[in-house]
Design an enzyme around this catalytic site. Structure first.
Site, PDB file in Angstrom:
ATOM      1  N   ASP A 145       0.806  -1.219   0.000  1.00  0.00           N
ATOM      2  CA  ASP A 145       0.000   0.000   0.000  1.00  0.00           C
ATOM      3  C   ASP A 145       0.842   1.274   0.000  1.00  0.00           C
ATOM      4  O   ASP A 145       0.387   2.326   0.417  1.00  0.00           O
ATOM      5  CB  ASP A 145      -0.939   0.002   1.218  1.00  0.00           C
ATOM      6  CG  ASP A 145      -2.090   0.990   1.060  1.00  0.00           C
ATOM      7  OD1 ASP A 145      -2.476   1.251  -0.082  1.00  0.00           O
ATOM      8  OD2 ASP A 145      -2.575   1.487   2.086  1.00  0.00           O
ATOM      9  N   CYS A 202     -27.138  -9.207  -3.639  1.00  0.00           N
ATOM     10  CA  CYS A 202     -26.972  -8.556  -2.336  1.00  0.00           C
ATOM     11  C   CYS A 202     -26.454  -7.134  -2.505  1.00  0.00           C
ATOM     12  O   CYS A 202     -25.571  -6.871  -3.318  1.00  0.00           O
ATOM     13  CB  CYS A 202     -25.994  -9.363  -1.478  1.00  0.00           C
ATOM     14  SG  CYS A 202     -25.619  -8.604   0.118  1.00  0.00           S
ATOM     15  N   CYS A 255     -19.557  -0.587   5.670  1.00  0.00           N
ATOM     16  CA  CYS A 255     -19.761  -1.423   4.484  1.00  0.00           C
ATOM     17  C   CYS A 255     -19.051  -2.764   4.614  1.00  0.00           C
ATOM     18  O   CYS A 255     -19.535  -3.786   4.111  1.00  0.00           O
ATOM     19  CB  CYS A 255     -19.325  -0.685   3.217  1.00  0.00           C
ATOM     20  SG  CYS A 255     -17.563  -0.309   3.100  1.00  0.00           S
TER      21      CYS A 255
END
Length: 385
Positions: A145, A202, A255
């Site tokens: 990252d 979903c 989320c």
């Protein structure tokens, strides 16, 4: 045939090195290790271009600046032949959304409650890469990252999981809770099959977002994302979004936590990834008291330290303003005199929500001269000229 013998020798070497890297990954504490090729994400460049062109990256200009290298692993390193993607489970042992109901407490994203994962994972990857290079004689580069590497598409191509509608990686065995790292190498390794999308109809992750940051499935507008606003965004946060942030002071797990695949996830077992108890539900009042030295000391070893004390206190003041707790007024009044304009500005906003109208008017009349335009904007927003 000589060519057949050479081909068989190369095949055995690929298999041997592939087994070696998987064994090293397991020994180092990684839960998943899969392999893909640098041309395994052909659609990534177009998706990145569409994301940037829509402005969804907000003020993260570094994403646009590294567009070429980010969209194609070969552009990052022309000699790469194989990409190994590693996954480490950091699944929480409770629902991280529980703290959202406690207005006097601060919600910190699960990943940030541990020691900085960049340090943990990169250290282990460097050890693996060193041993792999010695065994194979090949060149290696490791990334966590901190370079223009599209780790989530690469992880999906390698079969660790798939990018869900919330754009994060979802694993059938660890849900949405995986740290990712990668190793690029000039070695030829045996690639794994990509994972298919199992989201179906979903939309739990999309519907859970407090700020409606998903303009469509598989699309994220960072400009409305609480994680972006509280971590990456350096300036003032849109006044319309502040009430929606609630007590989330660093990141947002809504989320991720809403994903039904989390029911298959296991709690993180590595000792180095266990959450700090004092970061599970710290009090807003305590966090408001942190000056720069105390902030650096308290968050030593934490990724939170990277955003700096002033931006962090900005976030905590938003939580204070959303708390409805007038008892936090004393801390907020003190911060209204802080040397940092962004702290003073958010202290004004918090006080405008915590004080009674008359009390706030008295406080406004007693304020000292203010010259910073961002702070003056907050006074005007609060109805004070």
């Amino acid at each position: 045939m000589p060519d057949d013998r050479q081909s068989e020798k190369e095949r055995k070497r690929r298999e041997s090195l592939t087994l070696f890297i998987r064994s090293e990954a397991k020994a180092a504490g990684f839960d998943l290790c899969r392999i893909t090729q640098p041309d395994g994400i052909p659609e990534a460049r177009d998706r990145l271009d569409a994301y940037l062109d829509a402005g969804y990256h907000g003020t993260m200009d570094w994403m646009a600046d590294t567009r070429e290298r980010r969209g194609d692993p070969h552009a990052l390193w022309g000699e790469v032949r194989s990409i190994v993607v590693f996954g480490m489970n950091y699944g929480p042992d409770e629902d991280p959304r529980d703290v959202l109901e406690k207005s006097d407490k601060a919600a910190i994203s699960v990943y940030a409650r541990h020691r900085d994962y960049h340090d943990v994972i990169k250290g282990r990857l460097k050890d693996i890469a060193t041993r792999f290079a010695a065994r194979s004689g090949e060149d290696v580069k490791v990334f966590v990252d901190t370079a223009p590497v599209m780790e989530k598409p690469l992880a999906a191509a390698a079969g660790l999981g798939w990018q869900g509608k919330h754009t994060n990686l979802v694993s059938r065995t660890y849900g949405s809770w995986l740290f990712l790292g990668s190793m690029f190498t000039t070695a030829e390794l045996e690639p794994d099959a990509p994972e298919i999308d199992h989201c179906g109809s979903c939309r739990a992750c999309l519907d859970s977002c407090p700020t409606a940051a998903f303009p469509a499935p598989y699309q994220l507008d960072a400009r409305r994302c609480i994680s972006y606003l509280t971590i990456e965004h350096k300036g003032s946060i849109d006044p319309e979004l502040r009430p929606l942030i609630g007590n989330r002071i660093y990141g947002c797990d809504d989320c991720l936590a809403a994903c039904p695949w989390n029911k298959f996830a296991r709690e993180a077992s590595e000792a180095k990834l266990k959450a700090r108890e004092d970061l599970r539900e710290p009090s807003i009042a305590f966090l408001l008291s942190l000056d720069d030295a105390a902030f650096r000391s308290f968050f030593s070893g934490s990724p939170i330290k990277r955003i700096g004390r002033d931006r962090f206190i900005r976030n905590v003041l938003i939580a204070a303003g959303n708390s409805g707790d007038a008892g936090l007024g004393a801390e907020c009044r003190e911060l209204a005199k802080d040397s940092s304009p962004i702290v003073r500005a958010m202290a004004v906003w918090a006080l405008s929500r915590l004080m009674e109208t008359g009390e706030f008017a008295t406080f406004a009349a007693q304020r000292k001269n203010e010259s910073d335009e961002s702070v003056l904007d907050e006074w005007r927003l609060a109805g004070v000229s």
